[in-house]
Enzyme design. Structure first.
Site, short mmCIF file in Angstrom:
data_model
loop_
_atom_site.label_atom_id
_atom_site.label_comp_id
_atom_site.label_asym_id
_atom_site.label_seq_id
_atom_site.Cartn_x
_atom_site.Cartn_y
_atom_site.Cartn_z
N LEU A 184 30.93 -4.90 60.58
CA LEU A 184 30.68 -5.23 59.18
C LEU A 184 29.86 -6.49 59.04
O LEU A 184 29.77 -7.30 59.96
CB LEU A 184 31.99 -5.38 58.39
CG LEU A 184 32.84 -6.64 58.57
CD1 LEU A 184 33.88 -6.74 57.44
CD2 LEU A 184 33.51 -6.67 59.93
N CYS A 185 29.27 -6.65 57.84
CA CYS A 185 28.51 -7.83 57.44
C CYS A 185 27.34 -8.06 58.38
O CYS A 185 26.42 -7.27 58.44
CB CYS A 185 29.45 -9.03 57.33
SG CYS A 185 28.81 -10.36 56.29
N HIS A 186 27.32 -9.15 59.16
CA HIS A 186 26.26 -9.38 60.14
C HIS A 186 26.59 -8.76 61.49
O HIS A 186 25.74 -8.76 62.40
CB HIS A 186 25.99 -10.87 60.30
CG HIS A 186 25.39 -11.51 59.08
ND1 HIS A 186 26.16 -11.95 58.02
CD2 HIS A 186 24.10 -11.77 58.74
CE1 HIS A 186 25.37 -12.47 57.08
NE2 HIS A 186 24.12 -12.36 57.49
#
Length: 286
Positions: A184-186
């Site tokens: 998730l995210c980066h």
């Protein structure tokens, strides 16, 4: 300089020359003492004793920005520990590894100190983050007992992990053996490792959600979350590899494409944890 402008100035990290934590103002917008955790997705638990989750933490804290400053980063604690909490509570073992075997780095300025789910997950895994296994050695020992690989977010996931041939080899196993890949995210920067020394990335054609470039290029610099422009843009690089990033903003979105589960930001950590636990129980509950 006004008090308001001062609040948006990144905070110096005295442990490294010209390194900075996010500004007080940006932390007031992006962090809180508690998450949106409201319980588990299911009370069902795996009790077989075999299946585990391989967590790939970042072992490099400092990201060199385009203006010569360092961003003092790591793995975001909510994005790391909330999904781990869900998977561990569903009965799956948790092993921590880094590329080098050095300690995993956590963005402590984002730790939600009053969140019991995150606190309990940290208590259960902190020894593993402080003394993780070396990924190459985990591969040699065998990946057969891992139901999933989880690469947490935080800008630190963009340091070293995307260029790791060892992670490429691990991802090959999880893809070829019908296991789960969760990030998730980066953290989806890790998917770039699958294309190291290859003409094509095996994840080409997959749809994911990830942290939007628009925020890192705009608001995150303007409010002092980042001390400058990042060395490269996550979404741009993923799209170049043929991976389709289907979100343009940060809403807490999650998605699944085949065995790849992704979330867009810390706002997605709780739901991604639920999704992951349910997916694990569906595929690996025997």
């Amino acid at each position: 300089m006004t008090e308001h402008a001062q609040d948006r100035k990144p905070t110096p990290d005295r442990a490294e020359d010209n390194a900075f934590f996010p500004s007080p103002y940006s932390l007031s917008q992006y962090t809180s003492d508690k998450t949106d955790y409201d319980g588990l997705a299911t009370e069902e638990k795996y009790a077989g004793g075999r299946w585990k989750i391989l967590v790939i933490a970042t072992d490099e804290r400092y990201m060199l920005m385009q203006n010569g400053t360092f961003f003092s980063t790591g793995n975001h604690p909510v994005e790391t520990l909330l999904p781990i909490h869900h998977m561990a509570q569903a009965g799956y073992g948790i092993d921590i590894a880094t590329i080098s075997g050095g300690p995993g780095k956590i963005e402590w300025w984002a730790f939600p100190g009053e969140d019991e789910a995150v606190r309990s997950a940290w208590a259960a895994t902190k020894d593993g983050f402080k003394a993780p296994e070396k990924l190459a050695e985990v591969i040699v020992d065998g990946l057969e007992d891992y139901a999933a690989i989880f690469i947490p977010g935080g800008h630190g996931a963009m340091n070293g992990i995307p260029s790791s041939a060892d992670l490429r080899d691990a991802l090959d196993f999880f893809l070829d053996d019908d296991r789960l890949v969760i990030t998730l995210c980066h953290g989806p920067a890790a998917l770039l490792a699958a294309g190291v020394d290859r003409d094509a990335n095996p994840f080409s054609g997959y749809e994911i959600v990830a942290f939007p470039d628009a925020l890192d290029l705009g608001a995150n610099v303007e409010i002092g979350y980042l001390p400058g422009k990042m060395p490269w843009n996550l979404g741009e690089r993923l799209r170049e590899a043929g991976i389709e990033v289907i979100n343009g903003d940060m809403t807490g979105a999650t998605t699944r494409d085949r065995n790849l589960l992704t979330g867009d930001s810390p706002l997605a950590a709780h739901q991604l944890g639920k999704n992951s636990a349910l997916a694990l129980l569906e595929k690996f509950n025997s």
